[in-house]
Design an enzyme around this catalytic site. Structure first.
Site, PDB file in Angstrom:
ATOM      1  N   ASN A  12       0.845  -1.187   0.000  1.00  0.00           N
ATOM      2  CA  ASN A  12       0.000   0.000   0.000  1.00  0.00           C
ATOM      3  C   ASN A  12       0.886   1.244   0.000  1.00  0.00           C
ATOM      4  O   ASN A  12       1.703   1.424   0.900  1.00  0.00           O
ATOM      5  CB  ASN A  12      -0.901  -0.004   1.242  1.00  0.00           C
ATOM      6  N   HIS A  15       1.110   6.298   1.836  1.00  0.00           N
ATOM      7  CA  HIS A  15       1.869   7.273   2.629  1.00  0.00           C
ATOM      8  C   HIS A  15       3.117   7.781   1.943  1.00  0.00           C
ATOM      9  O   HIS A  15       3.764   8.705   2.457  1.00  0.00           O
ATOM     10  CB  HIS A  15       2.072   6.725   4.040  1.00  0.00           C
ATOM     11  N   HIS A  48      -5.436   3.843  -1.630  1.00  0.00           N
ATOM     12  CA  HIS A  48      -6.734   4.206  -1.064  1.00  0.00           C
ATOM     13  C   HIS A  48      -7.085   5.623  -1.501  1.00  0.00           C
ATOM     14  O   HIS A  48      -6.467   6.580  -1.041  1.00  0.00           O
ATOM     15  CB  HIS A  48      -6.630   4.105   0.456  1.00  0.00           C
ATOM     16  N   ARG A  50      -9.168   8.247  -0.848  1.00  0.00           N
ATOM     17  CA  ARG A  50     -10.116   8.695   0.173  1.00  0.00           C
ATOM     18  C   ARG A  50     -10.965   9.849  -0.349  1.00  0.00           C
ATOM     19  O   ARG A  50     -10.507  10.632  -1.197  1.00  0.00           O
ATOM     20  CB  ARG A  50      -9.364   9.161   1.430  1.00  0.00           C
ATOM     21  N   ARG A  54      -6.657  12.985   1.120  1.00  0.00           N
ATOM     22  CA  ARG A  54      -5.581  13.447   2.000  1.00  0.00           C
ATOM     23  C   ARG A  54      -4.220  12.924   1.554  1.00  0.00           C
ATOM     24  O   ARG A  54      -3.202  13.518   1.855  1.00  0.00           O
ATOM     25  CB  ARG A  54      -5.847  13.013   3.435  1.00  0.00           C
ATOM     26  N   GLU A  75      -8.631   0.903  -3.152  1.00  0.00           N
ATOM     27  CA  GLU A  75      -9.439   0.980  -1.932  1.00  0.00           C
ATOM     28  C   GLU A  75     -10.262   2.257  -1.943  1.00  0.00           C
ATOM     29  O   GLU A  75      -9.756   3.329  -2.326  1.00  0.00           O
ATOM     30  CB  GLU A  75      -8.546   0.997  -0.687  1.00  0.00           C
ATOM     31  N   THR A 106      -8.064   4.040   8.969  1.00  0.00           N
ATOM     32  CA  THR A 106      -9.269   3.209   8.995  1.00  0.00           C
ATOM     33  C   THR A 106      -9.440   2.584  10.368  1.00  0.00           C
ATOM     34  O   THR A 106      -8.562   1.851  10.837  1.00  0.00           O
ATOM     35  CB  THR A 106      -9.169   2.104   7.923  1.00  0.00           C
ATOM     36  N   GLU A 156     -11.215  -8.877   3.311  1.00  0.00           N
ATOM     37  CA  GLU A 156      -9.925  -8.530   3.906  1.00  0.00           C
ATOM     38  C   GLU A 156     -10.173  -8.268   5.375  1.00  0.00           C
ATOM     39  O   GLU A 156     -10.917  -7.340   5.734  1.00  0.00           O
ATOM     40  CB  GLU A 156      -9.293  -7.309   3.240  1.00  0.00           C
ATOM     41  N   HIS A 199      -3.718  -4.081   7.731  1.00  0.00           N
ATOM     42  CA  HIS A 199      -3.777  -2.872   8.569  1.00  0.00           C
ATOM     43  C   HIS A 199      -2.888  -3.014   9.799  1.00  0.00           C
ATOM     44  O   HIS A 199      -3.087  -3.886  10.646  1.00  0.00           O
ATOM     45  CB  HIS A 199      -5.188  -2.480   9.000  1.00  0.00           C
TER      46      HIS A 199
HETATM   47  C1  LIG Z   1      -8.162  -0.100   4.719  1.00  0.00           C
HETATM   48  C2  LIG Z   1      -6.839   0.010   5.344  1.00  0.00           C
HETATM   49  O1  LIG Z   1      -6.582  -0.496   6.389  1.00  0.00           O
HETATM   50  C3  LIG Z   1      -5.782   0.789   4.702  1.00  0.00           C
HETATM   51  O2  LIG Z   1      -5.413   0.260   3.532  1.00  0.00           O
HETATM   52  C4  LIG Z   1      -6.214   2.186   4.481  1.00  0.00           C
HETATM   53  O3  LIG Z   1      -5.508   2.741   3.411  1.00  0.00           O
HETATM   54  C5  LIG Z   1      -5.934   2.926   5.757  1.00  0.00           C
HETATM   55  O4  LIG Z   1      -6.170   4.275   5.518  1.00  0.00           O
HETATM   56  P1  LIG Z   1      -4.892   5.262   5.473  1.00  0.00           P
HETATM   57  O5  LIG Z   1      -3.957   4.701   4.454  1.00  0.00           O
HETATM   58  O6  LIG Z   1      -5.500   6.562   5.116  1.00  0.00           O
HETATM   59  O7  LIG Z   1      -4.295   5.189   6.868  1.00  0.00           O
HETATM   60  N1  LIG Z   2      -5.852  -2.701   3.788  1.00  0.00           N
HETATM   61  C1  LIG Z   2      -4.636  -2.559   4.556  1.00  0.00           C
HETATM   62  C2  LIG Z   2      -3.608  -1.834   3.760  1.00  0.00           C
HETATM   63  O1  LIG Z   2      -3.741  -1.680   2.549  1.00  0.00           O
HETATM   64  C3  LIG Z   2      -2.412  -1.322   4.428  1.00  0.00           C
HETATM   65  O2  LIG Z   2      -2.676  -0.904   5.738  1.00  0.00           O
HETATM   66  P1  LIG Z   2      -1.410  -0.297   6.535  1.00  0.00           P
HETATM   67  O3  LIG Z   2      -0.301  -1.317   6.462  1.00  0.00           O
HETATM   68  O4  LIG Z   2      -1.042   0.969   5.846  1.00  0.00           O
HETATM   69  O5  LIG Z   2      -1.909  -0.107   7.949  1.00  0.00           O
END
Ligand SMILES: CC(=O)[C@@H](O)[C@H](O)COP(=O)(O)O
Ligand SMILES: NCC(=O)COP(=O)(O)O
Length: 251
Positions: A12, A15, A48, A50, A54, A75, A106, A156, A199
């Site tokens: 993911n 960030h 994601h 959003r 952000r 996402e 999340t 998930e 997560h």
């Molecule tokens: C759904 C999940 O747990 C994450 O993939 C999501 O992206 C969390 O949101 P942030 O990345 O904004 O923290």
């Molecule tokens: N759905 C979880 C994800 O994509 C990544 O979550 P995180 O490792 O950034 O907390």
């Protein structure tokens, strides 16, 4: 030691965009991170979009859809706006997550059981477009059953509470949460759902989750982006891959 099919790693990159947006520059580029992640062994890229944009922005999703050779897991919240974007971009996968503007990240799973009729209709055009739809949920049996009922292909399981308990040193409670995740994974697989988890996963807490035999994919982001500051994104991903393989008895 657990043996089983190869456990996939979805990276993911939300960030990377957080860092970019902190200064309003064009760098670091999430697409560059995704391409490096792909070259470093990631099986997929998760991002994601959003509602408040952000971190990941619409242009990032366009660039990722066109620019990577591994599956994109998009996402988003289950809104009309996001459904239109999904149907236009047609990513490999969509993961529907709950969103609250005031949340830092999340906080829980989607209440599928409380929204069956709307989500059944929401999923239909996505499935018809060939998008693999995943529901981001807690390990609650009702949520798992409802996810199967609405026609989702994947659940998930939210590992945030497990991760937080371990980080706080509440090991007994973390073990109970892990046992509930194991039960949820078994129930979901028995219902024909593909099982993912994610997560808050880190090097320290990933192996017990990776060892759950029904889990086919882990989505990990925040920790990897942080670790990349110290060892680089490629080596950070490679080390996570190694720990996942150790957990699966494949190292
Ligand atoms: C759904 C999940 O747990 C994450 O993939 C999501 O992206 C969390 O949101 P942030 O990345 O904004 O923290
Ligand atoms: N759905 C979880 C994800 O994509 C990544 O979550 P995180 O490792 O950034 O907390």
């Amino acid at each position: 030691m657990v043996t089983g099919g190869r456990l996939r790693l979805g990276v993911n990159i939300d960030h990377v965009a957080t860092v970019r947006n902190a200064r309003g520059s064009a760098w670091p580029d999430p697409l560059r991170a995704a391409i490096l992640a792909e070259a470093s062994g990631a099986d997929g890229i998760t991002a994601h979009l959003r509602e408040d944009r952000r971190h990941i922005r619409d242009a990032d999703m366009e660039a990722l859809r066109a620019g990577i050779g591994i599956p994109l897991n998009f996402e988003c919240a289950a809104t009309d706006e996001m459904q239109a974007i999904l149907l236009r971009l047609k990513p490999h996968a969509a993961c529907l997550v709950p969103e609250k503007r005031e949340e830092r990240t999340t906080e829980g799973g989607l209440d599928v059981a409380g929204d069956v009729e709307r989500l059944t209709a929401y999923l239909r055009p996505l499935r018809e477009a060939g998008i693999r739809v995943s529901m981001f949920i807690g390990h609650d049996a009702r949520q798992i059953e409802a996810s199967a009922r609405i026609g989702a292909a994947v659940v998930e399981l939210h590992t945030g509470h497990y991760s937080d308990l371990l980080a706080e040193g509440r090991c007994d409670e973390a073990e109970e949460e892990l046992a509930a995740l194991r039960r949820g994974a078994a129930q979901a697989a028995a219902l024909g759902l593909e099982v993912h988890a994610g997560h808050g996963l880190t090097y320290e807490n990933v192996e017990p989750v990776a060892a759950i035999p029904e889990v086919m994919e882990l989505n990990i982001g925040h920790f990897l982006v942080g670790e990349a500051i110290f060892r680089g994104l490629g080596p950070a991903i490679e080390e996570m891959r190694r720990r996942m393989d150790v957990a699966r008895g494949r190292a």
